[in-house]
Design a protein around this motif. Sequence first.
Motif, PDB file in Angstrom:
ATOM      1  N   ALA A   1      -1.130   5.145   0.910  1.00  0.00           N
ATOM      2  CA  ALA A   1      -2.426   4.577   1.279  1.00  0.00           C
ATOM      3  C   ALA A   1      -2.541   4.376   2.784  1.00  0.00           C
ATOM      4  CB  ALA A   1      -2.624   3.244   0.571  1.00  0.00           C
ATOM      5  N   ARG A   2      -3.786   4.353   3.246  1.00  0.00           N
ATOM      6  CA  ARG A   2      -4.089   4.006   4.634  1.00  0.00           C
ATOM      7  C   ARG A   2      -5.469   3.346   4.689  1.00  0.00           C
ATOM      8  NH1 ARG A   2      -7.256   8.297   6.702  1.00  0.00           N
ATOM      9  NH2 ARG A   2      -7.327  10.111   5.320  1.00  0.00           N
ATOM     10  N   GLN A   3      -5.742   2.715   5.826  1.00  0.00           N
ATOM     11  CA  GLN A   3      -7.051   2.114   6.102  1.00  0.00           C
ATOM     12  C   GLN A   3      -7.415   1.039   5.078  1.00  0.00           C
ATOM     13  OE1 GLN A   3      -8.860   2.603   8.759  1.00  0.00           O
ATOM     14  NE2 GLN A   3      -8.201   4.546   9.628  1.00  0.00           N
ATOM     15  N   LEU A   4      -6.760  -0.107   5.187  1.00  0.00           N
ATOM     16  CA  LEU A   4      -6.980  -1.228   4.277  1.00  0.00           C
ATOM     17  C   LEU A   4      -8.114  -2.120   4.789  1.00  0.00           C
ATOM     18  CD1 LEU A   4      -6.036  -3.181   1.967  1.00  0.00           C
ATOM     19  CD2 LEU A   4      -4.436  -4.143   3.636  1.00  0.00           C
ATOM     20  N   ASP A   5      -8.983  -2.543   3.874  1.00  0.00           N
ATOM     21  CA  ASP A   5     -10.000  -3.547   4.206  1.00  0.00           C
ATOM     22  C   ASP A   5     -10.236  -4.391   2.968  1.00  0.00           C
ATOM     23  OD1 ASP A   5     -11.771  -4.963   5.750  1.00  0.00           O
ATOM     24  OD2 ASP A   5     -13.386  -3.486   5.687  1.00  0.00           O
ATOM     25  N   THR A   6     -10.614  -5.664   3.155  1.00  0.00           N
ATOM     26  CA  THR A   6     -10.770  -6.591   2.030  1.00  0.00           C
ATOM     27  C   THR A   6     -11.989  -7.483   2.194  1.00  0.00           C
ATOM     28  OG1 THR A   6      -9.387  -8.286   3.075  1.00  0.00           O
ATOM     29  CG2 THR A   6      -8.278  -6.699   1.632  1.00  0.00           C
ATOM     30  N   ARG A   7     -12.451  -8.030   1.048  1.00  0.00           N
ATOM     31  CA  ARG A   7     -13.435  -9.106   1.007  1.00  0.00           C
ATOM     32  C   ARG A   7     -13.021 -10.060  -0.108  1.00  0.00           C
ATOM     33  NH1 ARG A   7     -14.599  -6.859   4.961  1.00  0.00           N
ATOM     34  NH2 ARG A   7     -16.658  -6.504   5.899  1.00  0.00           N
ATOM     35  N   THR A   8     -13.002 -11.350   0.189  1.00  0.00           N
ATOM     36  CA  THR A   8     -12.587 -12.356  -0.785  1.00  0.00           C
ATOM     37  C   THR A   8     -13.798 -13.123  -1.293  1.00  0.00           C
ATOM     38  OG1 THR A   8     -10.383 -12.608   0.169  1.00  0.00           O
ATOM     39  CG2 THR A   8     -11.217 -14.448  -1.143  1.00  0.00           C
ATOM     40  N   GLY A   9     -13.837 -13.346  -2.611  1.00  0.00           N
ATOM     41  CA  GLY A   9     -14.903 -14.111  -3.236  1.00  0.00           C
ATOM     42  C   GLY A   9     -14.368 -14.957  -4.363  1.00  0.00           C
ATOM     43  N   THR A  10     -15.271 -15.480  -5.175  1.00  0.00           N
ATOM     44  CA  THR A  10     -14.871 -16.376  -6.256  1.00  0.00           C
ATOM     45  C   THR A  10     -14.107 -15.632  -7.350  1.00  0.00           C
ATOM     46  OG1 THR A  10     -17.040 -16.016  -7.279  1.00  0.00           O
ATOM     47  CG2 THR A  10     -16.798 -17.941  -5.853  1.00  0.00           C
ATOM     48  N   ASP A  11     -14.287 -14.332  -7.451  1.00  0.00           N
ATOM     49  CA  ASP A  11     -13.620 -13.564  -8.493  1.00  0.00           C
ATOM     50  C   ASP A  11     -12.355 -12.875  -8.009  1.00  0.00           C
ATOM     51  OD1 ASP A  11     -15.544 -14.216 -10.376  1.00  0.00           O
ATOM     52  OD2 ASP A  11     -16.827 -12.530  -9.826  1.00  0.00           O
ATOM     53  N   GLY A  12     -11.873 -13.234  -6.846  1.00  0.00           N
ATOM     54  CA  GLY A  12     -10.668 -12.621  -6.307  1.00  0.00           C
ATOM     55  C   GLY A  12     -10.950 -11.912  -4.997  1.00  0.00           C
ATOM     56  N   THR A  13     -10.019 -11.063  -4.596  1.00  0.00           N
ATOM     57  CA  THR A  13     -10.153 -10.311  -3.360  1.00  0.00           C
ATOM     58  C   THR A  13     -10.320  -8.834  -3.683  1.00  0.00           C
ATOM     59  OG1 THR A  13      -8.838 -11.884  -2.062  1.00  0.00           O
ATOM     60  CG2 THR A  13      -9.009  -9.637  -1.209  1.00  0.00           C
ATOM     61  N   LEU A  14     -11.433  -8.265  -3.215  1.00  0.00           N
ATOM     62  CA  LEU A  14     -11.662  -6.836  -3.372  1.00  0.00           C
ATOM     63  C   LEU A  14     -11.057  -6.120  -2.171  1.00  0.00           C
ATOM     64  CD1 LEU A  14     -13.030  -4.427  -4.839  1.00  0.00           C
ATOM     65  CD2 LEU A  14     -15.053  -4.880  -3.433  1.00  0.00           C
ATOM     66  N   ALA A  15     -10.267  -5.089  -2.440  1.00  0.00           N
ATOM     67  CA  ALA A  15      -9.644  -4.307  -1.373  1.00  0.00           C
ATOM     68  C   ALA A  15      -9.973  -2.837  -1.576  1.00  0.00           C
ATOM     69  CB  ALA A  15      -8.126  -4.505  -1.387  1.00  0.00           C
ATOM     70  N   VAL A  16     -10.015  -2.106  -0.472  1.00  0.00           N
ATOM     71  CA  VAL A  16     -10.149  -0.652  -0.548  1.00  0.00           C
ATOM     72  C   VAL A  16      -9.077  -0.033   0.344  1.00  0.00           C
ATOM     73  CG1 VAL A  16     -12.603  -0.534  -1.130  1.00  0.00           C
ATOM     74  CG2 VAL A  16     -11.907  -0.632   1.274  1.00  0.00           C
ATOM     75  N   VAL A  17      -8.527   1.074  -0.139  1.00  0.00           N
ATOM     76  CA  VAL A  17      -7.603   1.877   0.647  1.00  0.00           C
ATOM     77  C   VAL A  17      -7.961   3.345   0.423  1.00  0.00           C
ATOM     78  CG1 VAL A  17      -5.699   0.229   0.590  1.00  0.00           C
ATOM     79  CG2 VAL A  17      -5.891   1.960  -1.216  1.00  0.00           C
ATOM     80  N   ILE A  18      -7.589   4.172   1.383  1.00  0.00           N
ATOM     81  CA  ILE A  18      -7.749   5.615   1.216  1.00  0.00           C
ATOM     82  C   ILE A  18      -6.475   6.168   0.584  1.00  0.00           C
ATOM     83  CG2 ILE A  18      -8.111   7.817   2.380  1.00  0.00           C
ATOM     84  CD1 ILE A  18      -9.534   6.273   4.612  1.00  0.00           C
ATOM     85  N   ASP A  19      -6.632   6.837  -0.554  1.00  0.00           N
ATOM     86  CA  ASP A  19      -5.525   7.553  -1.174  1.00  0.00           C
ATOM     87  C   ASP A  19      -5.337   8.842  -0.374  1.00  0.00           C
ATOM     88  OD1 ASP A  19      -3.932   9.257  -2.744  1.00  0.00           O
ATOM     89  OD2 ASP A  19      -4.616   8.337  -4.606  1.00  0.00           O
ATOM     90  N   ALA A  20      -4.287   8.889   0.440  1.00  0.00           N
ATOM     91  CA  ALA A  20      -4.110   9.994   1.383  1.00  0.00           C
ATOM     92  C   ALA A  20      -3.782  11.314   0.682  1.00  0.00           C
ATOM     93  CB  ALA A  20      -3.015   9.649   2.383  1.00  0.00           C
ATOM     94  N   ASN A  21      -3.276  11.248  -0.536  1.00  0.00           N
ATOM     95  CA  ASN A  21      -2.959  12.483  -1.257  1.00  0.00           C
ATOM     96  C   ASN A  21      -4.193  13.078  -1.927  1.00  0.00           C
ATOM     97  OD1 ASN A  21      -0.239  12.476  -0.585  1.00  0.00           O
ATOM     98  ND2 ASN A  21       0.333  11.248  -2.371  1.00  0.00           N
TER      99      ASN A  21
END
Length: 598
Positions: free
Chosen positions: A61-81
Amino acid sequence: MRALILLATLAGPALGASALPPASAHDAAALPDGGWLAIDRHAVTLLDGAGRTAATLPLRARQLDTRTGTDGTLAVVIDANLERVQPLLVKDGRLVQWAPVPAPGFGIETACLYRDAQRLDHLFMVGKDGQAEQWLLRPEGHRIVRRLALPPHVKHCRVDDASATLFVAEEDSGLWAYGADAEGPPSRQALGLVAPQGMLKKGPGALALLPGGVAVVDGDALLAWRRVGQRWQVQPRRRLDGASKALTTRDGALLARGKAGWHQVTLNWTAPAPAAAPLPVVVPRIQTEPVARAGDAADDPAIWRHATDPAAARILGTNKKQGLLVYDLQGRQTQLLPSGRLNNVDVRQGVAFGDARLDLALATQRDENSIVVFTIDGTGQVAEAARLPTPLDEIYGACLYQPAGGGLQAFVNDKDGRWLHYRIDRDGGRFGATLLRSFRTASQPEGCVADDASGTLFVGEEKRGLWVTPADAERAAPLKLLLPVGGILTADVEGMGLYRGPERSYLVVSSQGNNSYVVLDAQPPYRVHGAFRIGIDATAGIDGASETDGLDVTSANLGGAFGQGMLVVQDGYKRLPDGPQNFKYVAWGDIVAALRLP
């Protein structure tokens, strides 16, 4: 409150080593429980507050970003493969994979998250050649919002949710700020360019958000910009401990990853004042089929009510490149009248001409500078009946007035500020127009609406505000400024409509400059009740509304969700996905709830 904490920590004591991300992490995001979400060459790793591994996902993975809310933390990563974005939900010590975002038709260089005013999560994906897509992320399925063009060679991006600003770092050129809100107008600002044009010596690298600003790595230094009004103010260059490949924050501290691992960067940063509370948002219940022409085509709607069947109402809408469109309450197009470049349209029903009672619509025709009269039969079928010439050079807006004594009158305007007040005549089945008076606004007008019950005319002057004057020619009086531009009303002042309720009436005005709709009493002292925006119905896949030109509103019971009436607005940008413009239907009951109208 978070901004104030960040200010204190950025300039305050250093964090302990235990509060730093793992040394092996190429990128990391702090979690509310004190843990970290980290990525390296082999996996995405979830660490708890004690630094223990709670979950792992084998993924390059690369390029991690997140947002946290009441239902947890949403994260996105780029699957490099697989060259696609993988959303993850961090909740209860687990990593839950959502469905991957469909791979775009380009290689993904960077990706970042945006949480809008509705708390909906969006994803930006950017390719090496500047191709980009914005998606709405949802556990039950993602939807593309729009495609957009960004600079080539963008390596990093981040979005400031509070100002809806997308920051992109173009490797060989500079740091740019774009509008992240898909319903907003296209915008771009250069914050810092690469030398010799600007102060960036090596070119922008990793990004991190600061309260009211952004920080970027420039070789072995850090530069930060603070928003001051509509401008950006650069802060003094700060040397880093070697070149840094990633930036993140924890408890307000700014952290950079260099060759020796993660370390804190101290900044003298002044946080901005807390932002004003966002306007309430209502969502449309229905949208019409798109108009048949691209670009700025749809303009103004009007509502026709069926005499016995509320569900058989019709929405008339102008297409400035084609003619008049007619829709049913499900948004399906039932008619197209190719009457040319029509701008504004208005409807009156049961108009008395001697013994005849007619339902009529009137529209302005910009090629001929004329008034087009349409008849509407009992089933909602519309037909062109007459074209009435005017002496105007650039006919623009229009509205109708049905005096208590019978007949029909029309107000039409020119872009130069001229207004003409006509009586619409009918003799031997033929329509005509008699000029009753003329007046002026100082600059370009467009929208207007007449209150038939009170004999009041409301006039919009795009750059100055909302005016009021008697609608009857016999009671003619100078225009009186009712609500100036500034504050709740933002230029351009565009479409307006009158909601006549059983106990009180409301005026709804399109405040185009900030994509909102102002509601005020339609009788003195014209109390303002507030403003709202029209947002996304993510479940139905209906986008919000923005840059609204024309609107209409009725208090008639149209059945179902529209039992208390309906607001219809033109949408300047069709998203979810991109397409030609259309019209949105909003339930009046939703507006009542959002603004707590009496």
